[in-house]
Design an enzyme around this catalytic site. Structure first.
Site, mmCIF file in Angstrom:
data_model
loop_
_atom_site.group_PDB
_atom_site.id
_atom_site.type_symbol
_atom_site.label_atom_id
_atom_site.label_comp_id
_atom_site.label_asym_id
_atom_site.label_seq_id
_atom_site.Cartn_x
_atom_site.Cartn_y
_atom_site.Cartn_z
ATOM 1 N N GLU A 19 0.830 -1.214 -0.044
ATOM 2 C CA GLU A 19 0.062 -0.096 -0.034
ATOM 3 C C GLU A 19 0.805 1.209 0.012
ATOM 4 O O GLU A 19 1.655 1.268 0.689
ATOM 5 C CB GLU A 19 -1.028 0.115 1.287
ATOM 6 N N HIS A 50 -9.252 1.370 -0.234
ATOM 7 C CA HIS A 50 -9.847 1.175 1.201
ATOM 8 C C HIS A 50 -10.917 2.396 1.071
ATOM 9 O O HIS A 50 -11.735 2.458 1.777
ATOM 10 C CB HIS A 50 -9.239 1.652 2.215
#
Ligand code: GLN
Ligand code: ZN
EC number: 2.1.1.14
Length: 748
Positions: A659, A688
């Site tokens: 990420e 997300h």
């Protein structure tokens, strides 16, 4: 003597808050509906705690998303970009947490990070030059009043100013010290308002104190607290710490004019030693003695032995951290009694606190029963496994040939273009996917029909990935409910709760399996669907496994053997799976270590000895014996490994994805500085959030990556798996990703 807890789970016994909030996100219910449901839930929780006989009950431990974000909101730490949107308070709050894309604007979510050494994630507040710290929120007051109306005088909880500053980001040109005075003023206003409403105590959570503290950090803390405590507005202040001991600042804490100190006796290796060196008679010690992170029963004899050595005269029995990190109750579980009796979830931990107090008052039969429980032989040892582990040598932890040579061999073998595109594994788990899985589990759908459904899903997505132009495909993980539970179900030694959910981020929960005994692989786990997917295309399909450290870190571990030993058992099981995948013709295998950092000790001095020195070799054990042309990928969530880059390189994977999009790619400078060898796929967009990256946004990110990493080392992929996303946004985002990669490739 009294009992208390640091905080209680928020989602509800059956994750009510999650389901209600999601309805609100889907615009099926109004803001007022959501607020009313949350209120009911709080009332239910306060009542449970009260009825269990806990004498001091917290409030404001509830949150609609995250308690760090709540604290930021309370004191007006809200970025300008969101401040200026014409939204309601709650919409603004969720805009910070999840981003906002709609008629009123387009803003990204704030970054999210792991909450200390847990699998909970907090929203990282951002202090800007224009930030005007002042009292702005009212949640803490509303909830105090709400509880008071139920007849419960609570102790409001809030993240303290030091931890808030330590966990926040700062715009260039501002730093922590610039906000000391305004924060002190805002917190004092909170004190004053609470006192006015009738509160007697406040709990300030300062878990950042259990980390290594530099001279500057200590000075910052002391500056904040000397100023803050100069006027407590008539409240008693509990300074609460957890997740470790406060060895760097214990002496100073005992000298502060706080009324009570909360210390962790479970994870704090030195807590007992510290308090034995002296505890001030004018303060109350809140002793965290019941483990807030694990699901096993408390060993009363051991706990009492610790408490006996504590010199404090005023003692409150408490949990080691908030009960947020354990499931709600064992009452809805269906384990047989011989198993169940070993577990204590949040509600049962309330009983334990009360038991411990009662035993201290002389109720000896409670102690005898607990002793009898711990005297039982719970599980036996698997001798064959013990021998296999004993026979491991250095060779088992070393992959040959070395990376540089493998990289060349794999280039020849796989013939991938520059900037290969791929995803992290899962595709959206739609309502339909989940419904079919449930029907299958309940026996309402035959194996044959379920398999047919899964095969169709895989066919569709393989075809779609080919059409869009992905270079390395995935099968989509439709058969998996969860990246750990799915494996655990095929391993011996695992148990699964029905309802043991623990909050992970936002409203999302995870249901960690329980390691009950020795772990071995019962049969091949992923070979069927991975080889099926590979049979449907000429493009390489990545096999998808969860690594041993993550399986361990996302399970509730045993307490009767070390987590190192449990991890090595799991590593051998996953190793067998890797070799079976390879034998079945899968050329690329991704072994996810999403949670590698989770159990990294909070103090640097413990990092290698207590953790990395066995966790990294456990990963190598899994892939050490594959052929040189089999490409091993790994994936980690969050790019928070800037400080352990050499350890990550030592995993000796061929490619790592992580990420990066929410954290501005800062890690890339570090990778370069540390001469990182492994090929990298820094996530190019945030999964997300439901937001689709704007036209040109991914191109821009790729450009930024290429400015820092040699192009022949770069992979293009999203931040993480896509199972929580909708199909539409996923496809739109991925099409943009592939287009951006192709455009960049052309440039090169
Ligand atoms: N392969 C997993 C997925 O795509 C990885 C998930 C994760 O990193 N948390 O779902
Ligand atoms: Zn991930």
């Amino acid at each position: 003597m009294t009992t208390t807890i640091i905080g209680f789970p928020r989602l509800g016994e059956f994750r009510e808050l999650k389901f209600t909030t999601e309805k609100y996100f889907r615009h099926e219910i109004s803001e007022a509906d959501l607020l009313a449901a949350a209120k009911d839930l709080r009332a239910k929780h306060w009542n449970i705690v009260k009825e269990k006989g806990i004498t001091e009950i917290p409030s404001n431990d509830f949150s609609h998303y995250d308690n760090v974000l709540d604290a930021a909101f309370l004191v007006n730490v809200i970025p300008q970009s969101v401040q200026k949107l014409d939204l309601t308070d709650l919409e603004r709050y969720f805009a910070l947490a999840r981003g906002y894309q709609g008629e009123k604007g387009d803003v990204r979510a704030l970054p999210m990070k792991k909450w200390f050494n847990t699998n909970y994630h907090y929203i990282v507040p951002k202090f800007e030059k224009d930030t005007q710290v002042k009292l702005a929120g009212h949640k803490i007051f509303d909830e105090f009043v709400e509880a008071k109306e139920f007849g419960i005088l609570t102790r409001p909880v809030v993240v303290g100013p030091f931890t808030l500053l330590q966990l926040s980001d700062f715009e260039e040109g501002v730093a922590s010290k610039d906000f000391v005075d305004s924060l002190v003023a805002a917190y004092q206003e909170v004190f004053a308002k609470l006192a006015e409403l009738g509160a007697k105590k406040i709990q300030l959570d300062e878990p950042s104190l259990v980390k290594d503290l530099s001279t500057d950090e200590k000075a910052l803390f002391l500056d904040l607290y000397k100023k803050l405590l100069a006027d407590k507005k008539g409240l008693q202040v509990l300074l609460q710490t957890y997740f470790g001991d406060v060895r760097d600042i214990y002496q100073e804490l005992t000298e502060l004019p706080v009324d009570a100190l909360g210390l962790d006796f479970v994870e704090g290796k030195k807590t007992l030693e510290l308090v034995k060196s002296g505890f001030p008679a004018d303060k109350t010690l809140y002793a965290g003695i019941v483990n807030g992170k694990n699901i096993w029963r408390n060993n009363y004899e051991k706990s009492l032995a610790v408490l006996e050595q504590v010199p404090a005269e005023n003692l409150v029995l408490s949990t080691s951290c908030s009960l947020l990190h354990v499931p709600f109750t064992t009452a809805n579980e269906e384990f047989e009694e011989a198993i169940l009796e070993h577990f204590a979830f949040a509600v049962e931990k309330l009983d334990e606190l009360r038991d411990l107090e009662a035993i201290r008052q002389g109720e000896d039969d409670l102690l005898a029963a607990n002793k009898a429980l711990f005297a039982k032989k719970r599980v036996g040892q698997n001798e064959e496994l013990a021998q296999r582990l004993a026979g491991l040598t250095e060779k088992d932890y070393t992959r040959l040939p070395a990376f540089a040579e493998r990289e060349e061999i794999q280039r020849q073998a796989l013939k991938l273009p520059l900037l290969p595109t791929t995803t992290i594994g899962s595709f959206p788990q739609t309502k339909e996917v989940r419904a079919k899985r449930l029907a299958f589990r309940k026996g309402e759908l035959s194996q044959e029909d379920y398999d047919k459904f899964l095969a169709e899903q895989i066919d569709d997505w393989i075809k779609w990935q080919e059409e869009v132009g992905f270079d390395v495909l995935v099968h989509g993980e439709f058969e998996r409910n969860d990246m750990v539970e799915y494996f655990g179900q095929n391993l011996s030694g695992y148990l699964f709760s029905k309802n043991g959910w623990v909050q992970s981020y936002g409203m999302r929960g995870v249901k960690p399996p329980i390691i009950w005994g020795d772990v071995t692989r019962l049969s091949p786990i992923t070979v069927k669907w991975s080889s099926y997917a590979q049979s449907r295309t000429d493009k390489p399909v990545k096999g998808m496994l969860t690594g041993p450290v993550t399986i361990l870190n996302w399970s509730f571990p045993r307490e009767d053997i070390s987590i190192k030993d449990s991890t090595l058992q799991i590593a051998l099981a996953i190793k067998d799976e890797v070799l079976d995948l390879e034998a079945a013709g899968v050329k690329i295998i991704q072994i996810d270590e999403a949670a590698l950092r989770e159990k990294l000790p909070l103090r640097r001095s413990d990092w290698y000895e207590d953790y990395l020195d066995w966790a990294i070799p456990a990963f190598r054990l899994v892939h050490s014996t594959v052929a040189p042309d089999t490409q091993i990928h790994t994936h980690m969530c969050y790019s928070e490994f800037t400080d352990i880059i050499p350890a990550i390189d030592n995993m000796d994977a061929d490619v790592i994805s992580f990420e990066a999009s929410r954290s501005n790619l800062v890690i890339l400078d570090e990778l370069k500085a540390k001469n990182f060898q492994t090929e990298v796929g820094p996530g190019v967009y945030d999964i997300h959030s439901p937001r689709v990256p704007a036209e040109g946004e991914i191109d821009h990110t790729i450009e930024a990556i290429l400015a820092k990493v040699p192009s022949n080392k770069v992979w293009i992929n999203p931040d993480c798996g896509l199972k929580t996303r909708g199909i539409k946004e996923t496809k739109e985002s991925l099409v943009r990703l592939v287009q951006a990669a192709k455009a960049a490739r052309k440039e090169l």
